[in-house]
Design an enzyme around this catalytic site. Structure first.
Site, PDB file in Angstrom:
ATOM      1  N   GLY A   1      28.502  40.103  -8.390  1.00  0.00           N
ATOM      2  CA  GLY A   1      27.373  39.096  -7.194  1.00  0.00           C
ATOM      3  C   GLY A   1      26.478  38.261  -8.485  1.00  0.00           C
ATOM      4  O   GLY A   1      26.580  37.746  -9.340  1.00  0.00           O
ATOM      5  N   SER A   2      24.725  38.144  -7.730  1.00  0.00           N
ATOM      6  CA  SER A   2      24.005  37.293  -7.645  1.00  0.00           C
ATOM      7  C   SER A   2      22.970  38.048  -9.093  1.00  0.00           C
ATOM      8  O   SER A   2      23.112  39.475  -9.200  1.00  0.00           O
ATOM      9  CB  SER A   2      22.796  36.154  -7.057  1.00  0.00           C
ATOM     10  OG  SER A   2      22.606  38.085  -6.632  1.00  0.00           O
ATOM     11  N   THR A   3      22.575  37.463  -9.896  1.00  0.00           N
ATOM     12  CA  THR A   3      21.650  38.155 -10.886  1.00  0.00           C
ATOM     13  C   THR A   3      20.302  38.945 -10.343  1.00  0.00           C
ATOM     14  O   THR A   3      20.156  40.042 -10.480  1.00  0.00           O
ATOM     15  CB  THR A   3      21.205  37.196 -11.754  1.00  0.00           C
ATOM     16  OG1 THR A   3      22.524  36.356 -12.585  1.00  0.00           O
ATOM     17  CG2 THR A   3      20.189  37.505 -12.348  1.00  0.00           C
TER      18      THR A   3
ATOM     19  N   GLY B   1      22.104  41.815  -9.458  1.00  0.00           N
ATOM     20  CA  GLY B   1      21.862  42.581  -9.931  1.00  0.00           C
ATOM     21  C   GLY B   1      20.935  43.559 -10.692  1.00  0.00           C
ATOM     22  O   GLY B   1      20.990  44.789 -11.188  1.00  0.00           O
TER      23      GLY B   1
ATOM     24  N   GLU C   1      28.449  41.948 -14.237  1.00  0.00           N
ATOM     25  CA  GLU C   1      28.918  40.878 -13.729  1.00  0.00           C
ATOM     26  C   GLU C   1      28.385  39.323 -12.680  1.00  0.00           C
ATOM     27  O   GLU C   1      28.714  39.500 -11.577  1.00  0.00           O
ATOM     28  CB  GLU C   1      30.327  40.766 -13.203  1.00  0.00           C
ATOM     29  CG  GLU C   1      31.189  39.779 -14.177  1.00  0.00           C
ATOM     30  CD  GLU C   1      31.468  38.017 -13.682  1.00  0.00           C
ATOM     31  OE1 GLU C   1      30.688  37.056 -13.672  1.00  0.00           O
ATOM     32  OE2 GLU C   1      31.976  38.284 -12.581  1.00  0.00           O
TER      33      GLU C   1
ATOM     34  N   GLU D   1      21.993  28.544 -10.653  1.00  0.00           N
ATOM     35  CA  GLU D   1      22.725  28.722 -10.171  1.00  0.00           C
ATOM     36  C   GLU D   1      23.308  28.120  -8.644  1.00  0.00           C
ATOM     37  O   GLU D   1      22.555  28.318  -7.389  1.00  0.00           O
ATOM     38  CB  GLU D   1      23.005  29.973  -9.987  1.00  0.00           C
ATOM     39  CG  GLU D   1      25.045  29.964  -9.243  1.00  0.00           C
ATOM     40  CD  GLU D   1      25.571  31.326  -9.956  1.00  0.00           C
ATOM     41  OE1 GLU D   1      26.849  31.586 -10.768  1.00  0.00           O
ATOM     42  OE2 GLU D   1      24.824  32.435  -9.696  1.00  0.00           O
TER      43      GLU D   1
END
Length: 499
Positions: free
Chosen positions: A245-247, A250, A267, A402
């Site tokens: 998913g998104s940083t 994360g 990831e 992003e």
């Protein structure tokens, strides 16, 4: 639905006719609270199904079932038996390809052919790949530097209960990426699909049961990341967390996991540079650059959303990409003539279009797209034309951040050292691409780009055997290949004194 066989229609109708239950300890069950959420068709904004939302008590039950199965029946299965079960699951995915393709397409919005061949059959292939690894997880013997009459070796063992959280952009394929290596290594799982795209994972649960996996080996709970996902991440009996998913999310997961020192695989996001040199095969480079930002409606963490073109061919490449963007058919994902479907949700559509407006404010020139298609039959869906933006630089948000949609920023460059430096001007490091006929130049760029994957004269040239790892803020650990199963094991060292 008229596009599928009558028997398949009936199974799909039955599946969608009642609120979708979670899969815990081998049984389909409603949430303790009875709370539900709706799954929305992104092609028309209509409700497809109602899904139960897991709370803390549901997660507790799922984790307890996984822990019991790990210590009990699943621990007695040999590697060969795990291989057989995983292959059986892959067989069942292929047998139910019509149902899964329909659900994947209506729930997420990818065009039907991509749902079928890329995602559903790709998931079956991924399970088969890791089925083979179950019998090949070996330790090693060592010669001790201290000498003596000793025997030293290592054993690879499963970690335990794995909390797995998948993203909405690869629903069934993402589930396969998480489950296949975990199961092959002998772990158990509590998996949470995205609340936006839960349906194929819940259908997969039926196939897991039919394949004959012991109760509790795989548990599937549904709900938002902020509640259900948090409950998995912070649970003391979860030994490892794997998240896609998104940083930003994360980072939060990593902080939560730190409280109990869980193993973590992340990831995360990307803003991948795709470099085209003047000596490249231009037609091939343009095709790959276009695929790099339009596949899956651009909703790919590894999307080649920054295309750098060497100045002598900048206009030629730009003109070709713009022409392709203007001619691409955006439409109903079940229409075989459609080449791109809708974005996953209203929220995602608003996010992407907001970035396009930001790009305009930053001085960007919209060369193609930027709007919803003119076709009135698509007005209720979350459709967006492929969008190409020029005249921006690395300080602009549309180039730095992003976007996660079919939006490409195209930028000219003058020499190899310059483009390497600019390509690395990002907090991300997931993927990249380079097109050139000069092998020396290619290797220079390969070695210098700070990205976990470099595709040369290709894009999205991926395979289950090739590791996917993010550098910098694009992730921790790797998926796919041997590294993708190694992360689901722990190493035990053994030293035996033979005197």
């Amino acid at each position: 639905m008229e596009k599928v066989l009558d028997s398949v229609q009936e199974r799909i109708k039955t599946f969608l006719s009642e609120p979708k239950k979670m899969f815990i300890n081998g049984e389909f069950t409603a949430s303790v609270s009875g709370k539900t959420f709706q799954s929305i068709n992104p092609a028309n904004g209509q409700v497809i199904a109602t899904v139960y939302e897991a709370g803390d008590e549901d997660v507790d039950k799922a984790v307890a079932a996984a822990k019991t199965a790990f210590k009990g029946p699943w621990s007695k299965y040999s590697p060969a038996e795990r291989t057989r079960l995983i292959h059986k699951l892959a067989d069942l995915i292929e047998e139910h390809v019509e149902e899964l393709t329909y659900l994947e397409t209506i729930d997420f919005g990818s065009i039907e052919s991509l749902s079928r061949h890329g995602w559903v059959l790709g998931a079956a292939d991924h399970f088969r790949y890791y089925a083979g690894w179950a019998t090949k997880l070996n330790g090693e013997t060592m010669t001790l530097t201290s000498g003596g009459n000793k025997h030293a070796y290592t054993i690879r063992q499963p970690i335990g209960v794995c909390g797995q959280i998948t993203s909405w952009n690869f629903p069934i394929l993402g589930a396969a990426w998480k489950l296949a290596p975990a199961l092959a290594a002998g772990n158990t799982s509590v998996l949470k699909p995205s609340q936006f795209t839960s349906l194929t994972t819940l259908y997969l649960a039926q196939l897991i049961k039919e394949a004959g996996f012991p109760d509790g080996v795989v548990n599937i709970v549904t709900g938002p990341g902020s509640t259900t996902g948090e409950a998995i991440t912070s649970h003391p009996d979860v030994d490892k967390v794997a998240f896609t998913g998104s940083t930003s999310v994360g980072k939060r997961i990593m902080r939560k996991a730190a409280d109990t020192l869980k193993k973590v695989t992340l990831e995360l996001g990307g803003k991948s540079p795709h470099i085209i040199f003047a000596d490249a095969d231009i037609e091939k480079a343009v095709q790959n650059a276009f695929l790099g930002f339009t596949m899956n409606q651009g909703q790919v963490c590894a999307a080649g959303s920054r295309v750098y073109v060497e100045r002598p061919v900048y206009k030629e490449v730009t003109d070709k990409l713009v022409e392709m963007a203007k001619n691409l058919k955006v439409g109903d994902p079940f229409d075989p003539t459609s080449e791109m479907g809708p974005l996953v949700s209203k929220e995602q559509y608003e996010r992407v279009t907001n970035y396009i407006e930001i790009a305009k404010q930053e001085g960007g020139k919209i060369l193609a797209g930027g709007n919803a298609p003119a076709d009135s039959s698509l007005a209720d869906g979350y459709y967006l034309e492929p969008t190409i933006i020029a005249d921006l630089n690395e300080n602009c948000r549309a180039v730095k951040e992003e976007i996660f949609g079919p939006v490409l920023c195209i930028l000219p460059f003058d020499d190899v050292d310059e483009v390497i430096e600019r390509g690395n001007l990002t907090e991300y490091g997931l993927a990249s691409g380079v097109h050139t006929r000069d092998i020396n130049k290619a290797h220079k760029v390969i070695n210098a780009l700070d990205a976990g994957t470099v595709w040369v004269n290709a894009y999205y040239n991926s395979d289950s055997a090739v590791p996917l790892a993010g550098f910098k803020q694009s992730g921790v650990g790797a998926e796919h290949g041997y590294p993708g199963i190694e992360i689901y094991t722990k190493t035990k060292a053994v030293v035996i004194d033979l005197d």
